[in-house]
Motif scaffolding. Structure first.
Motif, PDB file in Angstrom:
ATOM      1  N   ASN A 137     -35.757 -29.648  17.265  1.00 61.17           N
ATOM      2  CA  ASN A 137     -34.836 -30.720  16.791  1.00 61.17           C
ATOM      3  C   ASN A 137     -34.924 -30.729  15.091  1.00 61.17           C
ATOM      4  OD1 ASN A 137     -33.619 -33.461  16.237  1.00 61.17           O
ATOM      5  ND2 ASN A 137     -35.227 -34.768  16.888  1.00 61.17           N
ATOM      6  N   ARG A 138     -33.574 -30.561  14.617  1.00 62.96           N
ATOM      7  CA  ARG A 138     -33.251 -30.467  13.382  1.00 62.96           C
ATOM      8  C   ARG A 138     -33.489 -31.721  12.618  1.00 62.96           C
ATOM      9  NH1 ARG A 138     -27.797 -28.144  13.367  1.00 62.96           N
ATOM     10  NH2 ARG A 138     -27.612 -29.402  14.992  1.00 62.96           N
ATOM     11  N   PHE A 139     -33.124 -32.902  13.100  1.00 67.20           N
ATOM     12  CA  PHE A 139     -33.132 -34.229  12.704  1.00 67.20           C
ATOM     13  C   PHE A 139     -34.478 -34.724  12.381  1.00 67.20           C
ATOM     14  CE2 PHE A 139     -29.092 -33.828  15.064  1.00 67.20           C
ATOM     15  CZ  PHE A 139     -28.304 -33.953  14.070  1.00 67.20           C
ATOM     16  N   GLY A 152     -23.233 -34.388   9.905  1.00 67.25           N
ATOM     17  CA  GLY A 152     -24.161 -35.224  10.903  1.00 67.25           C
ATOM     18  C   GLY A 152     -23.378 -35.964  11.591  1.00 67.25           C
ATOM     19  N   ASN A 155     -22.662 -34.157  14.616  1.00 64.62           N
ATOM     20  CA  ASN A 155     -23.672 -33.910  15.521  1.00 64.62           C
ATOM     21  C   ASN A 155     -24.065 -34.964  16.527  1.00 64.62           C
ATOM     22  OD1 ASN A 155     -25.298 -30.970  15.308  1.00 64.62           O
ATOM     23  ND2 ASN A 155     -23.788 -31.481  13.465  1.00 64.62           N
ATOM     24  N   ARG A 156     -24.304 -36.211  15.985  1.00 63.89           N
ATOM     25  CA  ARG A 156     -24.795 -37.269  16.458  1.00 63.89           C
ATOM     26  C   ARG A 156     -24.060 -37.790  17.581  1.00 63.89           C
ATOM     27  NH1 ARG A 156     -26.861 -37.517  11.488  1.00 63.89           N
ATOM     28  NH2 ARG A 156     -29.152 -38.150  11.467  1.00 63.89           N
ATOM     29  N   ASN A 159     -24.252 -35.350  20.556  1.00 65.31           N
ATOM     30  CA  ASN A 159     -25.538 -35.700  21.231  1.00 65.31           C
ATOM     31  C   ASN A 159     -25.493 -36.937  21.919  1.00 65.31           C
ATOM     32  OD1 ASN A 159     -27.431 -33.632  20.432  1.00 65.31           O
ATOM     33  ND2 ASN A 159     -27.160 -34.260  18.499  1.00 65.31           N
ATOM     34  N   ASP A 171     -31.843 -34.801  22.209  1.00 69.99           N
ATOM     35  CA  ASP A 171     -31.986 -34.976  20.775  1.00 69.99           C
ATOM     36  C   ASP A 171     -31.027 -34.293  19.922  1.00 69.99           C
ATOM     37  OD1 ASP A 171     -33.923 -37.271  21.344  1.00 69.99           O
ATOM     38  OD2 ASP A 171     -35.178 -35.615  20.766  1.00 69.99           O
ATOM     39  N   ASP A 172     -30.946 -32.760  20.202  1.00 68.61           N
ATOM     40  CA  ASP A 172     -30.227 -31.889  19.153  1.00 68.61           C
ATOM     41  C   ASP A 172     -29.700 -30.634  19.961  1.00 68.61           C
ATOM     42  OD1 ASP A 172     -28.802 -30.805  16.842  1.00 68.61           O
ATOM     43  OD2 ASP A 172     -31.039 -30.370  15.919  1.00 68.61           O
ATOM     44  N   SER A 175     -28.604 -27.380  18.170  1.00 71.31           N
ATOM     45  CA  SER A 175     -29.720 -26.627  17.482  1.00 71.31           C
ATOM     46  C   SER A 175     -29.534 -25.185  17.799  1.00 71.31           C
ATOM     47  CB  SER A 175     -31.212 -27.218  17.550  1.00 71.31           C
ATOM     48  OG  SER A 175     -32.122 -26.467  16.919  1.00 71.31           O
ATOM     49  N   TYR A 219     -35.673 -28.229   8.871  1.00 72.66           N
ATOM     50  CA  TYR A 219     -34.227 -27.716   8.763  1.00 72.66           C
ATOM     51  C   TYR A 219     -33.860 -27.551   7.276  1.00 72.66           C
ATOM     52  CZ  TYR A 219     -29.557 -26.536   9.786  1.00 72.66           C
ATOM     53  OH  TYR A 219     -28.082 -26.130   9.869  1.00 72.66           O
TER      54      TYR A 219
END
Length: 340
Positions: A137-139, A152, A155-156, A159, A171-172, A175, A219
């Motif tokens: 999970n990069r976040f 960002g 990505n959200r 997800n 979550d990611d 990734s 990350y």
């Protein structure tokens, strides 16, 4: 439709210690293949390989997509095994090179220097506990300048769309830092050739009930001399489309149901327009009325097909779980006989 077949766990980090239960066994560095797909990564690939060597991982495989810079030469000089893929795209590279991997575990990451080799043990630890696939999970620990605001947001959004469509919270899902068993990878039906491979991996893990863990990783921003090959708007749209199209076999109720609702809604709008013309002007519109009826009828049929398909998928998953349980019981019984 909720994911019923797979175990999913998000592992939190307190300081530098992961809250995990005791491992089932230790994974040695010799059992792990570090897989790095590359394309024009001469600026960073050397440091990435050196980082894994410093942590004891010497089985590093670089699969290159036809770089025109010094990526392959640098990787060879740093002691990595370098393979040139026969096709194009990250997905095709991963599928091709895994046919030659002869160790039980794979740790996969991009060669752009954004992922930290120091996170390798953290990524592999869930596999030692029985998980089959691990997503970094990069976040959880991202540099402020590692991802642009538009990236960002995209990505959200992706997800959240994945959670809504496929019923699992990873979550990611985009990734590029993944760890998995080669056995679990062989169970997945992967067709993606390009960068949507991470999306397809996530969907296939849900579809095939692959036990998946999510762990926090660091990350970093790409070095200035390293250029990305991704385009936020066009590539993001491609990923969203892939999420939707992959629902055809993983969540058919959503896929066909959404098409059915769209058909009923469009037919209803046309019907409302025909009714308005009749009330306002006293004139009908037979062709539009037929179009409206056809759209509504098609929508209802798609909804019914979605319900039936969802029942079939649920039954298939139940039968698969039973067969897997029978296989595990048979292996345990055989193992007990050998010990006796």
């Amino acid at each position: 439709m909720e994911n019923e077949g797979a175990r999913t766990e998000t592992l939190e980090r307190g300081g530098e210690v992961l809250a995990m239960t005791e491992r089932t066994h230790e994974i040695s560095a010799d059992e792990v293949c570090i897989l790095i797909p590359t394309l024009e990564e001469a600026a960073t690939i050397g440091d990435v390989i050196d980082g894994f060597h410093d942590h004891g991982y010497t089985n590093v495989v670089v699969v290159d997509g036809g770089s025109e810079d010094d990526t392959r030469r640098i990787a060879t000089d740093r002691g990595a095994q370098v393979l040139v893929q026969s096709g194009t795209g990250k997905g095709q590279a991963i599928r091709e090179v895994l046919e030659y991997v002869d160790v039980p575990y794979v740790l996969m990451l991009d060669g752009d220097g954004t992922y930290d080799p120091a996170d390798a043990e953290r990524m592999l630890e869930p596999l030692a506990r029985g998980y089959e696939h691990v997503i970094g999970n990069r976040f959880a620990d991202m540099d402020d300048d590692a991802m642009r605001a538009l990236n960002g947001f995209g990505n959200r959004l992706i997800n959240r769309s994945f959670r809504f469509i496929h019923g699992a919270d990873y979550d990611d899902i985009l990734s590029g830092y993944r760890a998995f068993t080669t056995e679990s990878f062989e169970r997945l039906s992967l067709d993606s050739d390009g960068f949507t491979i991470e999306t397809e991996l996530a969907v296939e893990c849900v579809k095939h009930g692959v036990d998946t863990a999510i762990v926090p990783i660091s990350y970093s921003a790409r070095p200035e001399e390293s250029e990305t090959n991704l385009h936020p708007v066009t590539d993001g749209g491609t990923i969203i489309f892939a999420l939707y199209s992959l629902a055809k076999t993983n969540n058919p109720l959503f896929y066909f149901g959404s098409l059915g609702v769209a058909g009923i809604a469009s037919g209803g709008i046309v019907a409302a327009y025909v009714l308005w013309r009749w009330v306002q002007y006293g004139a009908g519109h037979e062709i539009l009325a037929l179009v409206s009826a056809a759209a509504v009828l098609l929508g209802v049929q798609l909804l019914m097909f979605g319900v039936l398909s969802d029942m079939l998928v649920t039954l298939h998953r139940e039968q698969r779980r039973r067969l897997e349980q029978i296989t595990r019981d048979a292996r345990e019984h055989e193992s007990g006989r050998k010990e006796d």
